[in-house]
Structure formats: C-alpha cells, structure tokens
Motif scaffolding. Structure first.
Motif, short mmCIF file in Angstrom:
data_model
loop_
_atom_site.label_atom_id
_atom_site.label_comp_id
_atom_site.label_asym_id
_atom_site.label_seq_id
_atom_site.Cartn_x
_atom_site.Cartn_y
_atom_site.Cartn_z
N ASN A 144 0.84 -1.20 0.00
CA ASN A 144 0.00 0.00 0.00
C ASN A 144 0.87 1.25 0.00
N LYS A 145 0.91 1.87 -1.15
CA LYS A 145 1.80 3.03 -1.33
C LYS A 145 1.39 4.19 -0.41
N LYS A 146 0.08 4.31 -0.16
CA LYS A 146 -0.39 5.43 0.68
C LYS A 146 0.09 5.25 2.12
N ILE A 147 0.02 4.00 2.61
CA ILE A 147 0.49 3.72 3.97
C ILE A 147 1.99 3.97 4.04
N GLN A 148 2.69 3.53 3.01
CA GLN A 148 4.15 3.72 2.94
C GLN A 148 4.48 5.21 3.10
N ASP A 149 3.82 6.03 2.29
CA ASP A 149 4.11 7.48 2.31
C ASP A 149 3.79 8.07 3.67
N LEU A 150 2.62 7.70 4.21
CA LEU A 150 2.18 8.30 5.48
C LEU A 150 3.13 7.94 6.62
N LEU A 151 3.53 6.66 6.69
CA LEU A 151 4.41 6.24 7.77
C LEU A 151 5.75 6.96 7.73
N TRP A 152 6.29 7.10 6.51
CA TRP A 152 7.59 7.78 6.40
C TRP A 152 7.46 9.25 6.76
N LYS A 153 6.32 9.87 6.37
CA LYS A 153 6.14 11.29 6.68
C LYS A 153 6.01 11.50 8.20
N ILE A 154 5.26 10.63 8.84
CA ILE A 154 5.09 10.76 10.30
C ILE A 154 6.44 10.59 10.99
N LYS A 155 7.17 9.57 10.57
CA LYS A 155 8.50 9.32 11.16
C LYS A 155 9.39 10.55 10.97
N ASP A 156 9.41 11.08 9.74
CA ASP A 156 10.27 12.24 9.47
C ASP A 156 9.81 13.49 10.22
N PHE A 157 8.48 13.63 10.41
CA PHE A 157 7.99 14.81 11.13
C PHE A 157 8.45 14.77 12.59
N VAL A 158 8.40 13.59 13.20
CA VAL A 158 8.89 13.46 14.58
C VAL A 158 10.38 13.80 14.62
N LEU A 159 11.11 13.34 13.61
CA LEU A 159 12.55 13.63 13.54
C LEU A 159 12.79 15.13 13.31
N LEU A 160 11.89 15.77 12.56
CA LEU A 160 12.02 17.22 12.35
C LEU A 160 11.95 17.98 13.67
N ILE A 161 11.00 17.58 14.51
CA ILE A 161 10.85 18.24 15.83
C ILE A 161 12.14 18.04 16.63
N ASP A 162 12.67 16.82 16.58
CA ASP A 162 13.89 16.50 17.31
C ASP A 162 15.07 17.34 16.79
N TRP A 163 15.11 17.52 15.46
CA TRP A 163 16.17 18.35 14.88
C TRP A 163 16.01 19.80 15.35
N PHE A 164 14.76 20.29 15.36
CA PHE A 164 14.52 21.70 15.71
C PHE A 164 14.94 21.97 17.16
N ILE A 165 14.62 21.02 18.04
CA ILE A 165 14.90 21.23 19.46
C ILE A 165 16.35 20.89 19.81
N ARG A 166 16.80 19.71 19.37
CA ARG A 166 18.10 19.22 19.83
C ARG A 166 19.20 19.25 18.76
N GLY A 167 18.83 19.56 17.52
CA GLY A 167 19.82 19.59 16.44
C GLY A 167 20.21 18.22 15.92
N LYS A 168 19.41 17.19 16.27
CA LYS A 168 19.74 15.84 15.80
C LYS A 168 19.36 15.71 14.32
N PRO A 169 20.30 15.29 13.46
CA PRO A 169 19.97 15.24 12.02
C PRO A 169 18.88 14.23 11.70
N ILE A 170 18.10 14.51 10.65
CA ILE A 170 16.99 13.63 10.27
C ILE A 170 17.53 12.32 9.68
N ARG A 171 18.54 12.41 8.83
CA ARG A 171 19.23 11.21 8.36
C ARG A 171 20.59 11.17 9.08
N THR A 172 21.15 10.00 9.21
CA THR A 172 22.48 9.89 9.82
C THR A 172 23.44 10.78 9.03
#
Ligand SMILES: [Zn+2]
Length: 319
Positions: A144-172
């Motif tokens: 399911n391509k839609k589930i694939q896209d949504l899961l990755w976006k949610i994961k990346d959005f959580v990582l975005l918040i972490d980057w904004f607050i702590r400076g942790k990069p989204i990708r290694t």
C-alpha cells in the motif's frame, strides 16, 4: 605487487556545479578542493540513472540498469541479481577487508548490498527495531503506497521536531558515518575497501544549528522548508534561493566531516590509499521546471562529480 586501500565515497544528490573545485563561488567544499588538487577531477562524468536504485546498482557492479532484468524502479527496487558482481565481491577475492556504511533504505542488505562485505552498517536499522521487522514493514509498505508514504512522513515529522529542538539530524549525518568508518579502519587488516554513502545532501536537509548560522539561515525558515520537503508541499521559486543555501550548507557539513576523518583514516599518508568521490545523481532546482530528483533523465540529474586521488607520495592538505 602491493595492493592499495580503496575508499569510495558516494554522496547522494551531489551536483558537481555546487563544489568549489568545479567552479562554484560560495564556499562549500574547501577540503574536497584540496583533494582534487592532488589527484584527478573529471568534468564530464555522468551517472547511469537519475535515482539511487538504478544508478548505484550500475556503479557498484559495473553494469547497466537494464542488464539483468530486475525491476530497479524509482521507489520499489528489487533485490540485486546475483549475476551482478559487486565491487566488494571482486576485491574480497583479492584479500581485501571490506566495509560499507550508509543510511539509505534502498542500499539495505535486503536488496543485496551487503554482498562481499565483512561489515555492513545500515544506520537506517536504528529507526526500526531489526532487519526482520524492517522486512515485514517494507512488505507492508509495498502493498500500500499510501500507507508507505504516510508512515515515512510521520517518522520524518517526529525527527524534524527532534532536529529543531536538539539539532539531531533527520538522516544519519556524514560526521557519524565517517566516525564509525574511521573506527573500523583502525582495526581492519590491509588492504581494505571502504564504501561510505552519505545522505546529508538528500532532502529533508537538516544541518547542524551552528552550520545554519554560518550560512545565515534562521532555524525557523529552515524548519519551514524541511516541513515542505517532508510533506511534499510546493516550494515556490522564491524559496529556491533558501533551498539552495540549505543544500550548500549540507555540502559544507560533509566537507568538514571528510576533513576531520579522512586524513586520520590513512594516517595522513595517502600513498597506500585511493580515494574516489562521486555521486549517484544530481538534484534539480527548477532548471527543468521541477525540484528534486526522479525517474526523468536530464543533464542536471545525470551529471555528477568524479574526483580520484591518493595512491601517491605524501600530499599536503589544506582543510
Ligand atoms: Zn540517490
């Protein structure tokens, strides 16, 4: 004959015309320039495709994307055919120690990219609990391509918040990959083949906060671009200047990591080691009406840098 070490560095989405050694004016890559001055720089080099799956499969196996019938499609790659012999498998036969460090899901062991490697560190594994669960996860996504896209976006959005607050990069980031590769290189028997695939120049860009400052970008403006990159929102032509600035800051960050670890990896002596720097494809910034990269073949996406140095007497680097 004494065999030399080989360090292959592939940088995702890296355009040659954003490197100083190819004539770019904004300072992005002083260390890469110093390497280029000691070796060979190729000004007319092209990838075999405009996206990771097909381009890397070709590069690392010295074959063409359509050679062996796997479906190396843009977003749903197949496992590499065993008929494609990886460079690591060839060098292994000559007695090389081999290692691969990366954080690109398309280069995971499940697609066969661990073949011929003594050590294969896939940093993406840390996001998911294990290879097994990752496989289940990917199978689910493929259905399911839609589930694939949504899961990755949610994961990346959580990582975005972490980057904004702590400076942790989204990708290694390059620094982490170089640091781990350096640790491996200290213990590895000679000769060694070390492949590092760096993702800093792939969207979503998440530079260190101090690098943002150096490039004069506010954290909030950078976060807005990241948000748009993650959720595939339209980026206006007015915002492209900022996107390019972020892209350049990511190149600078890679350059700094290379300057910090590469000389140490070879004990400041480049005579016994070849270093190859290239990219899997470029990135478009509206040159052909689009931003990003995809399954279209344009000069902007296919033209990549190639720098080969080392294997020479001691060279002096200016980082
Ligand atoms: Zn790529």
């Amino acid at each position: 004959m004494m065999l030399k070490n080989v360090i292959l560095i592939t940088i995702d989405c890296l355009r040659p015309d954003h490197l100083n050694c190819y004539g770019y004016k904004r300072i992005t890559s002083p260390f890469i320039s110093s390497l280029a001055r000691t070796g060979w720089i190729f000004t007319n080099f092209f990838a075999n495709s405009s996206y990771t799956c097909a381009s890397i499969a070709s590069m690392i196996t010295s074959t063409y994307p359509f050679d062996y019938g796997e479906y190396l499609e843009f977003s749903t790659p197949a496992r590499l055919s065993k008929k494609r012999l990886l460079l690591s498998e060839v060098l292994k036969k000559y007695g090389y120690s081999t290692a691969f460090f990366h954080d690109n899901p398309y280069l995971s062991p499940i697609f066969g990219y661990n073949r011929g490697f003594d050590v294969c560190i896939d940093f993406g594994r840390k996001v998911l609990s294990s290879i097994r669960s990752k496989r289940r996860f990917l199978n689910l996504m493929f259905k399911n391509k839609k589930i694939q896209d949504l899961l990755w976006k949610i994961k990346d959005f959580v990582l975005l918040i972490d980057w904004f607050i702590r400076g942790k990069p989204i990708r290694t980031d390059a620094e982490t990959i170089l640091r781990e590769a350096y640790k491996w290189s200290r213990k590895a028997s000679r000769p060694f083949f070390l492949w590092m695939h760096l993702m800093d120049t792939h969207i979503p860009y998440s530079p260190k906060h101090e690098v943002l400052k150096q490039f004069g970008i506010s954290k909030l403006r950078a976060a807005m671009i990241l948000y748009k990159q993650i959720f595939r929102k339209n980026i206006s032509k007015e915002e492209v200047r900022l996107v390019k600035l972020l892209y350049d800051s990511q190149i600078y960050q890679i350059d700094q990591a290379l300057a910090k670890y590469l000389p140490k990896m070879v004990n400041h002596d480049f005579e016994d080691t070849y270093i190859i720097i290239t990219a899997d494809h470029g990135e478009e910034f509206f040159e052909n009406g689009r931003i990003g990269h995809s399954g279209v073949l344009t000069d902007t996406l296919l033209r990549v840098p190639l720098i080969i140095c080392g294997g020479l007497k001691r060279i002096v680097l200016h980082s």
